[in-house]
Structure formats: C-alpha cells, structure tokens
Design a protein around this motif. Structure first.
Motif, mmCIF file in Angstrom:
data_model
loop_
_atom_site.group_PDB
_atom_site.id
_atom_site.type_symbol
_atom_site.label_atom_id
_atom_site.label_comp_id
_atom_site.label_asym_id
_atom_site.label_seq_id
_atom_site.Cartn_x
_atom_site.Cartn_y
_atom_site.Cartn_z
ATOM 1 N N ALA A 1 13.784 -62.956 -14.508
ATOM 2 C CA ALA A 1 13.140 -62.277 -15.637
ATOM 3 C C ALA A 1 12.601 -63.283 -16.650
ATOM 4 O O ALA A 1 11.477 -63.145 -17.150
ATOM 5 N N GLY A 2 13.403 -64.311 -16.951
ATOM 6 C CA GLY A 2 12.962 -65.323 -17.898
ATOM 7 C C GLY A 2 11.837 -66.180 -17.364
ATOM 8 O O GLY A 2 10.866 -66.484 -18.078
ATOM 9 N N ILE A 3 11.947 -66.582 -16.105
ATOM 10 C CA ILE A 3 10.911 -67.431 -15.505
ATOM 11 C C ILE A 3 9.576 -66.699 -15.442
ATOM 12 O O ILE A 3 8.509 -67.303 -15.662
ATOM 13 N N TYR A 4 9.598 -65.414 -15.156
ATOM 14 C CA TYR A 4 8.353 -64.643 -15.107
ATOM 15 C C TYR A 4 7.645 -64.683 -16.464
ATOM 16 O O TYR A 4 6.428 -64.852 -16.532
ATOM 17 N N VAL A 5 8.402 -64.521 -17.560
ATOM 18 C CA VAL A 5 7.793 -64.563 -18.886
ATOM 19 C C VAL A 5 7.204 -65.945 -19.158
ATOM 20 O O VAL A 5 6.062 -66.073 -19.628
ATOM 21 N N ILE A 6 7.972 -66.988 -18.855
ATOM 22 C CA ILE A 6 7.501 -68.352 -19.114
ATOM 23 C C ILE A 6 6.258 -68.651 -18.293
ATOM 24 O O ILE A 6 5.291 -69.257 -18.782
ATOM 25 N N PHE A 7 6.248 -68.221 -17.035
ATOM 26 C CA PHE A 7 5.080 -68.446 -16.183
ATOM 27 C C PHE A 7 3.864 -67.681 -16.698
ATOM 28 O O PHE A 7 2.757 -68.229 -16.818
ATOM 29 N N LEU A 8 4.048 -66.414 -17.045
ATOM 30 C CA LEU A 8 2.930 -65.600 -17.523
ATOM 31 C C LEU A 8 2.431 -66.057 -18.877
ATOM 32 O O LEU A 8 1.278 -65.783 -19.249
ATOM 33 N N ALA A 9 3.273 -66.780 -19.627
ATOM 34 C CA ALA A 9 2.853 -67.302 -20.928
ATOM 35 C C ALA A 9 1.900 -68.480 -20.796
ATOM 36 O O ALA A 9 1.336 -68.934 -21.803
ATOM 37 N N ARG B 1 2.003 -57.738 -22.952
ATOM 38 C CA ARG B 1 1.588 -58.229 -21.629
ATOM 39 C C ARG B 1 2.720 -58.976 -20.940
ATOM 40 O O ARG B 1 2.991 -58.763 -19.757
ATOM 41 N N LEU B 2 3.371 -59.851 -21.682
ATOM 42 C CA LEU B 2 4.472 -60.630 -21.100
ATOM 43 C C LEU B 2 5.650 -59.731 -20.742
ATOM 44 O O LEU B 2 6.257 -59.880 -19.675
ATOM 45 N N LEU B 3 5.973 -58.797 -21.618
ATOM 46 C CA LEU B 3 7.113 -57.908 -21.381
ATOM 47 C C LEU B 3 6.845 -57.002 -20.185
ATOM 48 O O LEU B 3 7.698 -56.867 -19.292
ATOM 49 N N ALA B 4 5.672 -56.406 -20.121
ATOM 50 C CA ALA B 4 5.344 -55.510 -19.007
ATOM 51 C C ALA B 4 5.271 -56.274 -17.692
ATOM 52 O O ALA B 4 5.760 -55.803 -16.656
ATOM 53 N N GLY B 5 4.676 -57.454 -17.711
ATOM 54 C CA GLY B 5 4.583 -58.257 -16.491
ATOM 55 C C GLY B 5 5.943 -58.672 -15.974
ATOM 56 O O GLY B 5 6.212 -58.615 -14.769
ATOM 57 N N SER B 6 6.828 -59.076 -16.890
ATOM 58 C CA SER B 6 8.165 -59.518 -16.484
ATOM 59 C C SER B 6 8.987 -58.364 -15.925
ATOM 60 O O SER B 6 9.636 -58.503 -14.876
ATOM 61 N N ILE B 7 8.957 -57.212 -16.599
ATOM 62 C CA ILE B 7 9.722 -56.054 -16.117
ATOM 63 C C ILE B 7 9.234 -55.626 -14.741
ATOM 64 O O ILE B 7 10.027 -55.314 -13.845
ATOM 65 N N THR B 8 7.911 -55.629 -14.553
ATOM 66 C CA THR B 8 7.354 -55.265 -13.244
ATOM 67 C C THR B 8 7.836 -56.213 -12.158
ATOM 68 O O THR B 8 8.225 -55.781 -11.067
ATOM 69 N N ILE C 1 10.538 -57.912 -12.198
ATOM 70 C CA ILE C 1 11.967 -57.688 -11.976
ATOM 71 C C ILE C 1 12.149 -56.619 -10.901
ATOM 72 O O ILE C 1 12.999 -56.743 -10.015
ATOM 73 N N PHE C 2 11.337 -55.549 -10.975
ATOM 74 C CA PHE C 2 11.380 -54.522 -9.928
ATOM 75 C C PHE C 2 11.126 -55.150 -8.561
ATOM 76 O O PHE C 2 11.820 -54.852 -7.582
ATOM 77 N N PHE C 3 10.113 -56.022 -8.504
ATOM 78 C CA PHE C 3 9.790 -56.705 -7.241
ATOM 79 C C PHE C 3 10.964 -57.548 -6.765
ATOM 80 O O PHE C 3 11.308 -57.532 -5.579
ATOM 81 N N THR C 4 11.588 -58.287 -7.681
ATOM 82 C CA THR C 4 12.702 -59.164 -7.314
ATOM 83 C C THR C 4 13.887 -58.366 -6.785
ATOM 84 O O THR C 4 14.506 -58.743 -5.786
ATOM 85 N N TYR C 5 14.213 -57.262 -7.454
ATOM 86 C CA TYR C 5 15.272 -56.369 -6.965
ATOM 87 C C TYR C 5 15.019 -55.998 -5.504
ATOM 88 O O TYR C 5 15.894 -56.145 -4.637
ATOM 89 N N ALA C 6 13.812 -55.475 -5.235
ATOM 90 C CA ALA C 6 13.500 -54.976 -3.899
ATOM 91 C C ALA C 6 13.471 -56.101 -2.872
ATOM 92 O O ALA C 6 14.030 -55.967 -1.773
ATOM 93 N N PHE C 7 12.840 -57.219 -3.212
ATOM 94 C CA PHE C 7 12.713 -58.322 -2.264
ATOM 95 C C PHE C 7 14.072 -58.914 -1.915
ATOM 96 O O PHE C 7 14.378 -59.138 -0.730
ATOM 97 N N VAL C 8 14.908 -59.170 -2.925
ATOM 98 C CA VAL C 8 16.211 -59.794 -2.668
ATOM 99 C C VAL C 8 17.095 -58.857 -1.865
ATOM 100 O O VAL C 8 17.771 -59.270 -0.912
ATOM 101 N N ASN C 9 17.104 -57.554 -2.218
ATOM 102 C CA ASN C 9 17.958 -56.617 -1.491
ATOM 103 C C ASN C 9 17.522 -56.493 -0.037
ATOM 104 O O ASN C 9 18.343 -56.595 0.877
ATOM 105 N N MET C 10 16.244 -56.255 0.192
ATOM 106 C CA MET C 10 15.760 -56.133 1.568
ATOM 107 C C MET C 10 15.939 -57.436 2.334
ATOM 108 O O MET C 10 16.250 -57.433 3.528
ATOM 109 N N GLY C 11 15.773 -58.542 1.635
ATOM 110 C CA GLY C 11 15.936 -59.842 2.281
ATOM 111 C C GLY C 11 17.361 -60.106 2.716
ATOM 112 O O GLY C 11 17.608 -60.590 3.824
ATOM 113 N N MET C 12 18.342 -59.749 1.868
ATOM 114 C CA MET C 12 19.739 -60.008 2.251
ATOM 115 C C MET C 12 20.182 -59.064 3.365
ATOM 116 O O MET C 12 20.932 -59.465 4.260
ATOM 117 N N VAL C 13 19.690 -57.813 3.337
ATOM 118 C CA VAL C 13 20.045 -56.874 4.402
ATOM 119 C C VAL C 13 19.428 -57.303 5.731
ATOM 120 O O VAL C 13 20.030 -57.117 6.794
#
Length: 369
Positions: free
Chosen positions: A171-179, A305-312, A314-326
């Motif tokens: 979440a933090g890295i996404y904000v820093i990158f988008l900044a 912009r930064l807040l919306a981009g980061s939250i979005t 985060i949704f991607f990270t949740y899905a990718f990490v979960n599907m990836g570990m399974v």
C-alpha cells in the motif's frame, strides 16, 4: 412554517445514492460467487454462511459511511488515523494478546487487530504527505515517506504477521510510486533489496523460512509444512476445464484442503468450477481494478489520485497473492481472497477501501456539476 425548507426525502436522497454503480455491481458479483463457494467449502462448518452474510452487512454499512465522507474530511483525518494506528501497534507490542505464538491483538473490551487498520491508514497518510509536498518533491521527501512506511511495518513484522506486513508495504509503495518516484530510484531499491536478502534471511522466523523452502520443494515434507501447497495445487489442477461441479469437490469434502473457507477458498472454487470459472473470477477482479484505476485517473487532486490508486492496487495485491499462494507460485501467507474468503476484519477493511473509492468518484461529480 418555512416554505423554503426542502422535503426530507430531498435531504436524505444524496446520502442514499452514494454508491458507484459499476464498482458496486462488480463487488456484488464477487460476493455472490464467494457465498456460493463458501456454502460448499463450509458445509461441515454450520453457521459459516450466516456469519459471512452478517459480515457483508457490516462491510456494507462501513462502505456506505465511507462513501458519505468527503475527501476533504479524509485529508483532515489522515494524520490522526495514522497516529492512532501507530499507538495501537505500540500497545500491541507492549501488552497485546498472544495467540499461536503471535502477538497481534489487543483487548479493549472488544478484541481488535490494529495492523488491519494500517492497510488503509498507510496510504491515507502518505497521500496526505505528498499532497502537502506537492510541487517540491525531492529525494528527501521520498526518504521521509519511506520512514513513515517503515515504522508501522517494523512493528507488524515483529508480531510476527508477514501477510499483513506485505500488504501494508505494498500500500505504501504504491503511493510512493504513483507520486512520481523515478525509475532509477526504483531500480536502485530493487538491487538493494536483492543484495540484502541473505541478511534478511537471518532475521526471518523459522516458520517463515520453512514457507519459502516449501515453495521451492513442498514434497520435502508432504505431510507437514508442504501439505498446504500440495493439496491446494492438486485441487486447482483436478478441476480441469469446467470443474467437478458445485458441492462435488473431492479434495474439499474429503477435507484435504486446509483453511478451505478462508485463505484457501480459491482452491475450492477452482476444483468445483475449473478453468472456466477461474477465468470468470479473474475477469471480475480485473474489472474491479480497472474501475478503481479509472476513478483514480479522474480524481481532482493529488491526494485523491494517490489514495484511489493505492487502494485499487491493494485489491490487486490481495487477489494476486492469494491466488498465487494457492497455486504454488508464491509462499503461503495469511492473505484472504478479497470479497470471497470467510472473515469479518478483512471484509470490513475492503469495504472501507471501496467506500473511499466511491467517495472520491462521487465528489468528483459534485465538483464538476
């Protein structure tokens, strides 16, 4: 009698029509898929579906409240929310509740897990910080942002809670990158992290090292540490093209899949609905991310912009990490599948994030109108 006073329904209506139609529809469809899958996965756990429906109701209320809060109000509360989150993490470190060797919870009459709060508080704080520094972004600004990120992450890793720590870092890295962090700085950071891996390995807990080793070769301990990955990948593969059918998953109902209602619910879904079902589910998550990024791209200020981009993301990270570990391509960590896995805390956090996205979209329309 004041004839200029608007009718009550005109006062209430704006607060009832705060949901973004596209985003709401996508989330509703994923929730429906989740309930159907949970019914099969939790057939031996009476009450799971009913509990999840209550969790969804709570998440819906949180989403509605967040959608009614203006971005300007979020901006004002960013620092207090971050400070409260840090205070709670410190309190957990000092006198938190220990369960299964982890100190992650604190009891205030109601047991809470403060690290969950940082998944939203972190991007909120960094988005506020970069908004304040807009127009004068220099290397020291990014360094200060990295410190703001590192402080709560260090406390969460200490608990230990690697899954939540990864999500907060993301979440933090996404904000820093988008900044606007330069690609040279990103490349330097990647090289530095790669070079420090041997040192980081020495600081990892034994169970964390074992998870990494099981990712490389789960068959080295098939009945122990590698059991989760082996059984989940068997379930995913055995689903074939169209799956075995709803309620007909053998891996699921013979209880080979561990944590099948929570972190490994994707294995249940894959076995029963196959590749075609997986493609549909991935499409829904793809649409969720695309809609969130569209809201971020059209947001009126740097903060939104930064807040919306980061939250979005985060949704991607949740899905990718979960599907990836399974699926056996990333180590097993405690990350639920968004809007599908059983559990209240993560669902409320995701609902809060979705509500913030809807607030940003709604107030952009109000500004333009």
């Amino acid at each position: 009698m004041n004839l200029d006073k608007p009718p009550l329904w005109q006062v209430i209506r704006p607060h009832l029509t705060v949901f973004d139609p596209a985003l709401s529809l996508i989330i509703f469809l994923i929730l429906c898929v989740g309930i159907v899958t949970l019914y099969s996965a939790g057939i031996d756990f009476p009450g799971r579906v009913e509990d999840q429906l209550r969790n969804i109701l709570v998440a819906f209320v949180v989403m509605w409240i967040a959608a009614n809060v203006s971005p300007q109000t979020l901006l004002r509360f960013a620092v207090p929310v971050y400070a409260i989150g840090m205070g709670l993490l410190i309190a957990v470190a000092l006198f938190g509740i220990v369960k299964k060797g982890s100190r992650r919870w604190i009891d205030f009459g109601v047991v809470i897990q403060p690290s969950e709060m940082m998944k939203i508080a972190m991007p909120l704080m960094l988005a506020w910080y970069f908004q304040k520094c807009e127009g004068m972004l220099r290397w020291h600004v990014y360094l200060a942002a990295a410190i703001l990120l590192a402080l709560p992450v260090a406390l969460i890793v200490r608990q230990p809670d690697l899954g939540t720590a990864l999500l907060v870092i993301a979440a933090g890295i996404y904000v820093i990158f988008l900044a606007g962090l330069s690609w040279k700085a990103i490349a330097a950071a990647v090289i530095a992290v790669g070079a420090s891996l041997p040192v980081l390995w020495t600081f990892m807990h034994d169970y964390q090292r074992q998870r990494v080793m099981m990712l490389i070769d789960p068959t080295s301990d098939p009945l122990g540490k590698g059991f989760h990955i082996i059984q989940s990948t068997i379930a995913v593969g055995s689903g074939g093209l169209t799956g075995k059918g709803w309620l007909k998953g053998t891996q699921t109902h013979l209880e080979f899949i561990p944590e099948r209602t929570t972190d490994f619910i994707f294995a249940v879904f894959s076995e029963e609905f196959g590749l075609m079902g997986n493609m549909l589910l991935i499409t829904l998550y793809f649409m969720l991310v695309i809609r969130g990024l569209m809201i971020a791209a059209n947001a009126p200020t740097l903060f939104t912009r930064l807040l919306a981009g980061s939250i979005t993301m985060i949704f991607f990270t949740y899905a990718f990490v979960n599907m990836g570990m399974v699926s056996g391509i990333v180590p097993v960590v405690g990350v639920p599948l968004p809007f599908m896995s059983y559990g209240g805390t993560a669902l409320v956090t995701l609902g809060l994030g979705a509500g913030i996205l809807m607030s940003i979209q709604r107030h952009r329309k109000l500004i333009q109108s």
